[in-house]
Design a protein around this motif. Structure first.
Motif, PDB file in Angstrom:
ATOM      1  N   LEU A 161       0.838  -1.206   0.000  1.00 16.76           N
ATOM      2  CA  LEU A 161       0.000   0.000   0.000  1.00 16.76           C
ATOM      3  C   LEU A 161       0.867   1.248   0.000  1.00 16.76           C
ATOM      4  O   LEU A 161       0.678   2.167  -0.811  1.00 16.76           O
ATOM      5  CB  LEU A 161      -0.914  -0.010   1.220  1.00 16.76           C
ATOM      6  CG  LEU A 161      -1.819   1.208   1.406  1.00 16.76           C
ATOM      7  CD1 LEU A 161      -2.874   1.261   0.316  1.00 16.76           C
ATOM      8  CD2 LEU A 161      -2.467   1.184   2.796  1.00 16.76           C
ATOM      9  N   ALA A 162       1.837   1.291   0.913  1.00 13.22           N
ATOM     10  CA  ALA A 162       2.697   2.472   1.034  1.00 13.22           C
ATOM     11  C   ALA A 162       3.591   2.652  -0.179  1.00 13.22           C
ATOM     12  O   ALA A 162       4.038   3.768  -0.474  1.00 13.22           O
ATOM     13  CB  ALA A 162       3.554   2.357   2.303  1.00 13.22           C
ATOM     14  N   ASP A 163       3.850   1.559  -0.905  1.00 12.70           N
ATOM     15  CA  ASP A 163       4.800   1.586  -2.012  1.00 12.70           C
ATOM     16  C   ASP A 163       4.121   1.789  -3.361  1.00 12.70           C
ATOM     17  O   ASP A 163       4.716   1.529  -4.402  1.00 12.70           O
ATOM     18  CB  ASP A 163       5.586   0.267  -2.032  1.00 12.70           C
ATOM     19  CG  ASP A 163       6.853   0.362  -2.858  1.00 12.70           C
ATOM     20  OD1 ASP A 163       7.518   1.416  -2.823  1.00 12.70           O
ATOM     21  OD2 ASP A 163       7.179  -0.614  -3.554  1.00 12.70           O
ATOM     22  N   SER A 164       2.872   2.259  -3.351  1.00 10.59           N
ATOM     23  CA  SER A 164       2.110   2.383  -4.592  1.00 10.59           C
ATOM     24  C   SER A 164       1.471   3.763  -4.703  1.00 10.59           C
ATOM     25  O   SER A 164       0.325   3.963  -4.289  1.00 10.59           O
ATOM     26  CB  SER A 164       1.026   1.290  -4.643  1.00 10.59           C
ATOM     27  OG  SER A 164       1.581   0.008  -4.481  1.00 10.59           O
ATOM     28  N   PRO A 165       2.175   4.750  -5.257  1.00 10.51           N
ATOM     29  CA  PRO A 165       1.591   6.083  -5.426  1.00 10.51           C
ATOM     30  C   PRO A 165       0.354   6.047  -6.316  1.00 10.51           C
ATOM     31  O   PRO A 165       0.189   5.139  -7.142  1.00 10.51           O
ATOM     32  CB  PRO A 165       2.715   6.886  -6.094  1.00 10.51           C
ATOM     33  CG  PRO A 165       3.961   6.104  -5.862  1.00 10.51           C
ATOM     34  CD  PRO A 165       3.551   4.673  -5.774  1.00 10.51           C
ATOM     35  N   ILE A 166      -0.487   7.058  -6.156  1.00  7.38           N
ATOM     36  CA  ILE A 166      -1.706   7.180  -6.948  1.00  7.38           C
ATOM     37  C   ILE A 166      -1.757   8.575  -7.563  1.00  7.38           C
ATOM     38  O   ILE A 166      -1.512   9.571  -6.873  1.00  7.38           O
ATOM     39  CB  ILE A 166      -2.962   6.951  -6.087  1.00  7.38           C
ATOM     40  CG1 ILE A 166      -2.921   5.578  -5.409  1.00  7.38           C
ATOM     41  CG2 ILE A 166      -4.232   7.083  -6.932  1.00  7.38           C
ATOM     42  CD1 ILE A 166      -4.059   5.341  -4.432  1.00  7.38           C
ATOM     43  N   LEU A 167      -2.080   8.648  -8.846  1.00 11.23           N
ATOM     44  CA  LEU A 167      -2.298   9.922  -9.526  1.00 11.23           C
ATOM     45  C   LEU A 167      -3.747  10.018  -9.960  1.00 11.23           C
ATOM     46  O   LEU A 167      -4.348   9.029 -10.375  1.00 11.23           O
ATOM     47  CB  LEU A 167      -1.403  10.052 -10.766  1.00 11.23           C
ATOM     48  CG  LEU A 167       0.110   9.945 -10.592  1.00 11.23           C
ATOM     49  CD1 LEU A 167       0.802  10.251 -11.924  1.00 11.23           C
ATOM     50  CD2 LEU A 167       0.622  10.865  -9.500  1.00 11.23           C
ATOM     51  N   ALA A 168      -4.302  11.204  -9.873  1.00 14.27           N
ATOM     52  CA  ALA A 168      -5.665  11.448 -10.364  1.00 14.27           C
ATOM     53  C   ALA A 168      -5.771  12.909 -10.762  1.00 14.27           C
ATOM     54  O   ALA A 168      -5.060  13.767 -10.229  1.00 14.27           O
ATOM     55  CB  ALA A 168      -6.709  11.103  -9.302  1.00 14.27           C
ATOM     56  N   GLY A 169      -6.670  13.203 -11.700  1.00 11.18           N
ATOM     57  CA  GLY A 169      -6.843  14.593 -12.095  1.00 11.18           C
ATOM     58  C   GLY A 169      -7.737  14.753 -13.300  1.00 11.18           C
ATOM     59  O   GLY A 169      -8.151  13.777 -13.943  1.00 11.18           O
ATOM     60  N   ALA A 170      -8.012  16.002 -13.605  1.00  9.66           N
ATOM     61  CA  ALA A 170      -8.862  16.302 -14.759  1.00  9.66           C
ATOM     62  C   ALA A 170      -8.106  16.137 -16.071  1.00  9.66           C
ATOM     63  O   ALA A 170      -8.673  15.736 -17.087  1.00  9.66           O
ATOM     64  CB  ALA A 170      -9.395  17.733 -14.634  1.00  9.66           C
ATOM     65  N   VAL A 171      -6.821  16.467 -16.065  1.00 10.96           N
ATOM     66  CA  VAL A 171      -5.987  16.339 -17.257  1.00 10.96           C
ATOM     67  C   VAL A 171      -5.009  15.198 -17.023  1.00 10.96           C
ATOM     68  O   VAL A 171      -3.968  15.370 -16.378  1.00 10.96           O
ATOM     69  CB  VAL A 171      -5.234  17.647 -17.563  1.00 10.96           C
ATOM     70  CG1 VAL A 171      -4.407  17.492 -18.839  1.00 10.96           C
ATOM     71  CG2 VAL A 171      -6.212  18.806 -17.702  1.00 10.96           C
ATOM     72  N   MET A 172      -5.348  14.026 -17.497  1.00 10.47           N
ATOM     73  CA  MET A 172      -4.525  12.848 -17.282  1.00 10.47           C
ATOM     74  C   MET A 172      -4.718  11.893 -18.451  1.00 10.47           C
ATOM     75  O   MET A 172      -5.827  11.747 -18.965  1.00 10.47           O
ATOM     76  CB  MET A 172      -4.899  12.154 -15.975  1.00 10.47           C
ATOM     77  CG  MET A 172      -3.825  11.203 -15.463  1.00 10.47           C
ATOM     78  SD  MET A 172      -4.078  10.693 -13.738  1.00 10.47           S
ATOM     79  CE  MET A 172      -5.332   9.441 -13.957  1.00 10.47           C
ATOM     80  N   SER A 173      -3.642  11.273 -18.899  1.00 10.13           N
ATOM     81  CA  SER A 173      -3.722  10.338 -20.019  1.00 10.13           C
ATOM     82  C   SER A 173      -2.816   9.154 -19.739  1.00 10.13           C
ATOM     83  O   SER A 173      -1.785   9.279 -19.082  1.00 10.13           O
ATOM     84  CB  SER A 173      -3.304  11.016 -21.327  1.00 10.13           C
ATOM     85  OG  SER A 173      -1.954  11.453 -21.253  1.00 10.13           O
TER      86      SER A 173
END
Length: 519
Positions: free
Chosen positions: A195-207
């Protein structure tokens, strides 16, 4: 984490019970209930986000929770709990529970014997990077150790993470597995380490661009507006990944994610099945820039093996509340840089001249910008990684490490007449020491000698455990290289070039060194 041990008497009783039970009647221990995290973004403009956890308690009267003070892959004390506010614990029916702070990175909650409690808190997230959380009105970067408060326990407890994203945002991207319900933004992890070793990205402009190499699905994700099209990136780095597959023989994962945060200078933090990087999002336009970019990505990709799966014993299992001390970062980082550069060259992304230019820079930086090389050994540089030392009292393992890698490689190739190399060393180290245990400095030295078929211990010790100046003569002679004639520019004196009178054997040695890997 604090380790809790059963009493010897209880352990003996448990063993006796299992031993005496009829075959087939020994029940497996029940699966641990997961920690369930929900991440919300009620006011992204405030550069904060909220976390709620359903915490299983096993009906204990109290539970202790903790937050990490450092992140694996980034060796500096961070004290992430300082970014926590509005910490509240409640029973499932909403009853407020008493909370105390036994130490800065811990919370003690009185549960009243309830089977679960609900904890909520707000996190400051001023600037998203591969090292820190960041939230804006259009994006979010979630870095594990700085986000997830967890139970103080040694058990490998699973976790679920659900993100409730603002309207208009793209689905989140991470190397975590999707939850069984396959719903967007719902992920699972087998334990806190993953869990700690897995970053997450999210956003309106993402591909995200998906491509397959070596039987594994790879994903190139941009958070933010990028000029370099993802499909072009995938095509550009596929030969690089193919070279890594040739080097190791196979890949240890079925999914790997490049998480690219657009807007910053190039840096990266490695993870088990992903890398979080910051870049400009622009395509490199010169041969030199293309090669350096490939070497950068190659370094991070090599980490999936070297440090994430093959590691010094001190770098796992992690104690997130205490900084580790290891002499092995010259291997984990320095040799990763060495092989990152080398595999980039072998992949065909760059030329021989590009490789020699980058290696020359490492040598020049060591000789001209690292006066601490005469004060601090490479092993000390590793073990003192959390200490703030003046520049003239330390040497950087990112700088000296790849140079030492080259000298070791040349020594092994010379002593074995080209039959063995550092390729064989890293493969045998991985075969012996990857997995749960890790290696000691003695293990690494012995395995190096075994892989080479010659005793390398004294030479290795001279390179990493003393402050003696490095001797480049053997490396230059084996590969048919020389340093450029002295000029008014001191850095030019450390520029590697092929000798005009290099023999056919020397030229063959250099060709073999830069040729595609052979398992």
């Amino acid at each position: 984490m604090v380790r809790r041990h059963r009493s010897f008497t209880s352990l003996v009783a448990l063993v006796a019970l299992i031993t005496c039970a009829p075959a087939g009647l020994v029940a497996q221990a029940p699966a641990l209930a997961p920690l369930q995290y929900t991440i919300r973004f009620p006011e992204p403009a405030a550069k904060t986000f909220d976390v709620e956890i359903v915490v299983p308690t096993d009906k204990r009267e109290s539970v202790e929770l903790m937050m990490a003070i450092w992140s694996p892959g980034f060796y500096g004390i961070q004290n992430y709990a300082d970014r926590v506010s509005a910490f509240v614990a409640k029973a499932p029916d909403g009853t407020a529970l008493d909370v105390s702070r036994p130490k800065p990175s811990r919370w003690m909650v009185q549960t009243g014997g309830r089977s679960s409690i609900v904890v909520s808190y707000t996190l400051a997230a001023p600037r998203g990077s591969n090292l820190s959380n960041g939230v804006t009105e259009t994006s979010a970067v979630i870095i594990g150790p700085s986000t997830y408060i967890t139970l103080v326990e040694t058990a490998r407890r699973p976790a679920e993470v659900r993100l409730e994203l603002p309207a208009g945002w793209q689905p989140a991207m991470t190397s975590l597995d999707a939850a069984p319900d396959r719903q967007p933004n719902h992920f699972v992890a087998p334990d806190y380490d993953i869990l700690a070793d897995s970053p997450i990205l999210a956003g309106a402009v993402m591909s995200t661009t998906e491509f397959t190499v070596g039987g594994a699905k790879h994903y190139w994700t941009y958070l933010g507006q990028a000029e370099w099209d993802g499909a072009k990136v995938a095509a550009a780095i596929t030969p690089l990944i193919e070279e890594h597959v040739r080097f190791w023989g196979s890949l240890p994962f079925k999914k790997y994610v490049f998480l690219n945060i657009v807007g910053g200078g190039g840096s990266g933090v490695e993870h088990l099945n992903s890398v979080a990087i910051t870049t400009s999002g622009r395509e490199p336009t010169t041969p030199d820039a293309r090669f350096r970019n490939a070497a950068f990505l190659s370094h991070e990709y090599f980490h999936a093996m070297n440090v994430k799966r093959l590691r010094p014993v001190e770098l796992g299992p992690f104690d997130y509340e205490n900084a580790p001390v290891t002499t092995g970062l010259w291997v984990a980082e320095g040799l990763t840089s060495y092989f990152g550069d080398l595999l980039a060259a072998r992949s065909g992304v760059g030329s021989r001249a590009d490789y020699l230019a980058l290696t020359s820079k490492h040598i020049a930086d060591l000789q001209l910008k690292q006066p601490g090389r005469l004060v601090q050994t490479l092993e000390q540089s590793s073990s003192q990684m959390f200490e703030r030392l003046p520049a003239d009292k330390k040497v950087d393992y990112y700088v000296k490490g790849p140079v030492v890698g080259l000298l070791l490689d040349a020594r092994i190739r010379h002593l074995t007449n080209g039959k063995k190399s550092m390729d064989d060393v890293m493969r045998l180290e991985y075969e012996r020491w990857s997995g749960a245990r890790g290696y000691t400095a003695e293990d690494f030295a012995q395995t190096m000698s075994d892989a080479a078929g010659v005793d390398m211990k004294d030479y290795l010790r001279a390179l990493v455990a003393t402050t003696s100046e490095l001797d480049y003569a053997e490396m230059l002679d084996w590969f048919g290289l020389r340093f450029a004639a002295a000029t008014d520019d001191p850095a030019k004196a450390w520029t590697l070039e092929v000798r005009p009178d290099a023999s056919a054997a020397q030229q063959a040695h250099l060709d073999a060194f830069l040729a595609r890997s052979k398992k």
